[in-house]
Enzyme design. Structure first.
Site, short mmCIF file in Angstrom:
data_model
loop_
_atom_site.label_atom_id
_atom_site.label_comp_id
_atom_site.label_asym_id
_atom_site.label_seq_id
_atom_site.Cartn_x
_atom_site.Cartn_y
_atom_site.Cartn_z
N ASP A 168 -3.02 -83.71 -3.55
CA ASP A 168 -4.44 -83.88 -3.72
C ASP A 168 -4.91 -82.48 -4.22
O ASP A 168 -4.99 -81.62 -3.62
CB ASP A 168 -5.21 -84.24 -2.37
CG ASP A 168 -6.68 -84.27 -2.78
OD1 ASP A 168 -7.37 -83.64 -3.45
OD2 ASP A 168 -7.19 -85.59 -2.35
N HIS A 169 -5.00 -82.36 -5.50
CA HIS A 169 -5.23 -81.25 -6.23
C HIS A 169 -6.32 -80.63 -5.66
O HIS A 169 -6.68 -79.18 -5.89
CB HIS A 169 -5.16 -81.24 -7.66
CG HIS A 169 -6.48 -81.86 -8.42
ND1 HIS A 169 -6.72 -83.04 -8.55
CD2 HIS A 169 -7.50 -81.03 -8.99
CE1 HIS A 169 -7.74 -83.12 -9.31
NE2 HIS A 169 -8.49 -81.94 -9.32
N HIS A 231 -10.14 -87.04 -2.53
CA HIS A 231 -10.58 -85.46 -2.82
C HIS A 231 -11.90 -85.20 -1.93
O HIS A 231 -12.36 -84.23 -1.29
CB HIS A 231 -11.37 -85.19 -4.31
CG HIS A 231 -10.40 -85.48 -5.31
ND1 HIS A 231 -8.78 -84.88 -5.24
CD2 HIS A 231 -10.21 -85.81 -6.46
CE1 HIS A 231 -8.20 -85.25 -6.43
NE2 HIS A 231 -9.15 -86.07 -7.15
C1 BG6 Z 1 -8.94 -86.84 -10.67
C2 BG6 Z 1 -9.58 -88.05 -10.82
O1 BG6 Z 1 -8.25 -87.02 -9.34
O2 BG6 Z 1 -9.92 -85.85 -10.30
C3 BG6 Z 1 -10.35 -87.81 -12.12
O3 BG6 Z 1 -8.72 -89.16 -11.00
C4 BG6 Z 1 -11.27 -86.80 -11.88
O4 BG6 Z 1 -11.09 -89.21 -12.40
C5 BG6 Z 1 -10.81 -85.45 -11.47
O5 BG6 Z 1 -12.02 -86.71 -13.25
C6 BG6 Z 1 -11.62 -84.36 -10.99
O6 BG6 Z 1 -10.84 -83.17 -11.04
P1 BG6 Z 1 -11.56 -81.61 -11.19
O7 BG6 Z 1 -10.50 -80.61 -10.80
O8 BG6 Z 1 -11.97 -81.73 -12.61
O9 BG6 Z 1 -12.93 -81.79 -10.71
#
Ligand code: BG6
Length: 485
Positions: A168-169, A231
């Site tokens: 989960d980045h 997230h």
């Molecule tokens: C991804 C989603 O996991 O996270 C995307 O699939 C979203 O829809 C993105 O835009 C958002 O990541 P960040 O790091 O730009 O907030």
């Protein structure tokens, strides 16, 4: 670890995130010695062509960050290789196995999750799921509990849980880890971190981008499954969890899973009161005309591009303190923040109308666009007024305050931390099977409730903060979304 294999190594995630992250780790001298990095994908590309594409993807980003050197690139280049494979076919994986040898392989699956099951089975058959090997899975693993379990059973057949790294980045973001430091590296917050002192918590992940040509994926998932299941629930867990006894992967994840298990289920009867679904229609986003989601999609659709939920956590610490979560595409701002809204003082001794007004303390943890943590506190306005005048001031707890004058550290891609941890076998910042399972269970209940109540998305104009019902969600309790920035 002898090798990192990027399945889908020529795709969007690899080129936008993974390979630039690997370059930055190389630049900082953090990649394990001798590690080979192998791009593996279906197309019959030569190594030289692949490496040229990687360089094109990396160089601009590195230069923009003032972090490009020919030496660092030469070191990365020397590690890189490319192999055309069909990852679902063990025979096709054989040359890869020969190339990587026996020193341990981390397979990163940056491919469509619909292939995960077949790929892990093929990895096992090809001898790439030995005790020293690991697998990294990108979200979304599944679309609901049932499909998650199906994929994960195949994964569990090939790898033991400590070899599996579910990404989960958001957990790789610096400020998210800073939240753990803030809560458990200080004594002053934790005694107040409960429903006695905290009125409510807000978590907002606002994006200005639309869905665009990602709609074939997005239309099946919607904001609930794309953002909230993973997230946002992860952020909620880190705010709400009990102090773990240490930072061991299982200590932290045991606490997170307890939080998810305590989330009050949302029933069909409650859906309308505690959730908001939205979908953007045409509007103006960042000064430019923006199309409606249905226009991008090419036809009408019931998929939500916005979701807001009131989440109640049924445990001793949080009973009576709601968590409000909202996320959406084509919102007014790109902004990700966690707001801890403390309760007002029990009695004001400055009570002389507007001018003596005391704003309750608020801790704002901003993840994007800036990384900052700010605490609002009341302060005396300087001056000789007969009646003391108060004003709120913002105390910034961000990095720059700790080391005045020093150059701020480079803002890292979340995948840098996560790749490094996966290569080192540290799964603290990865999602354990039971966490993902419980999160899907709760999300399935929400989507069942929506289906049962025939709850359709409300329209909102692109470039706004979503349907007005999302404001009402808070206004009903005399609260409001944070706009103070
Ligand atoms: C991804 C989603 O996991 O996270 C995307 O699939 C979203 O829809 C993105 O835009 C958002 O990541 P960040 O790091 O730009 O907030």
């Amino acid at each position: 670890m002898a090798a990192l294999v990027l399945f889908g190594g020529g795709g969007d995630l690899a080129m936008r995130m993974l390979l630039p992250s690997l370059y930055f780790l190389e630049y900082d001298g953090l990649l394990p010695e001798g590690l080979k990095i192998i791009g593996a994908a279906r197309s019959d590309e030569s190594r030289d062509d692949y490496v040229a594409r990687v360089r094109a993807a990396v160089e601009g980003k590195a230069r923009a960050d003032d972090a490009w050197t020919d030496e660092a690139w030469a070191r990365l280049d020397a590690r890189l290789d490319y192999l055309p494979v069909d990852a679902t076919d063990p025979a096709s994986l054989k040359p890869l196995k020969d190339r990587v040898g026996d020193g341990g392989v981390t397979s990163f699956l940056a491919v469509s999750p619909s292939l995960y099951g077949r790929i892990v089975t093929a990895l096992k058959a090809a001898g790439l799921a030995e005790a020293t090997d690991r697998v990294v899975l990108e979200k979304p693993v599944g679309r609901d509990l049932q499909s998650f379990l199906q994929i994960d059973d195949a994964v569990a057949h090939a790898f033991s849980e400590d070899q599996v790294f579910r990404i989960d980045h958001y957990l790789g973001k610096e400020t998210v880890q800073n939240l753990i430091a803030l809560r458990f590296g200080n004594t002053i917050f934790e005694p107040l971190w409960n429903s006695l002192s905290i009125d409510h918590v807000q978590i907002t992940v606002g994006e200005t981008v639309g869905v665009g040509d990602r709609w074939p994926y997005y239309d099946e998932y919607g904001a609930l499954r794309d953002m909230l299941q993973n997230h946002m629930l992860q952020l909620l867990c880190l705010v709400a969890m009990e102090p773990p006894s240490d930072l061991d992967p299982d200590s932290v994840r045991n606490e997170k899973v307890k939080v998810i298990r305590s989330l009050r289920p949302i029933t069909e009867h409650e859906a309308e009161r505690v959730t908001v679904r939205g979908q953007y229609v045409a509007g103006t986003s960042e000064g430019k005309p923006a199309k409606a989601y249905s226009e991008e999609r090419g036809q009408a659709s019931d998929t939500e591009t916005f979701v807001a939920v009131r989440v109640d956590i049924d445990n001793w610490r949080w009973a009576g303190t709601p968590f409000f979560l909202r996320t959406g595409k084509r919102l007014a701002e790109k902004r990700t923040e966690i707001v801890i809204q403390f309760k007002p003082v029990p009695h004001s001794i400055f009570d002389h109308g507007e001018r003596g007004h005391i704003a309750a303390n608020r801790l704002v943890i901003e993840l994007q666009p800036e990384e900052d943590i700010a605490l609002s506190v009341m302060n005396k306005k300087p001056g000789l007024d007969q009646r003391m005048q108060l004003q709120p001031i913002q105390m910034s707890l961000s990095w720059g305050q700790g080391d005045k004058g020093a150059k701020p550290p480079r803002r890292r891609i979340a995948y840098e931390r996560l790749l490094l941890d996966a290569l080192a076998g540290d799964s603290t910042l990865f999602v354990r099977r039971d966490e993902a399972e419980q999160a899907w269970k709760w999300v399935d209940e929400v989507s069942d409730a929506w289906r049962g109540a025939a709850f359709k998305p409300k329209q909102y104009a692109a470039g706004t903060w979503g349907p007005q019902e999302a404001d009402l969600l808070l206004e009903r309790g005399g609260r409001a979304w944070n706009t103070g920035h």
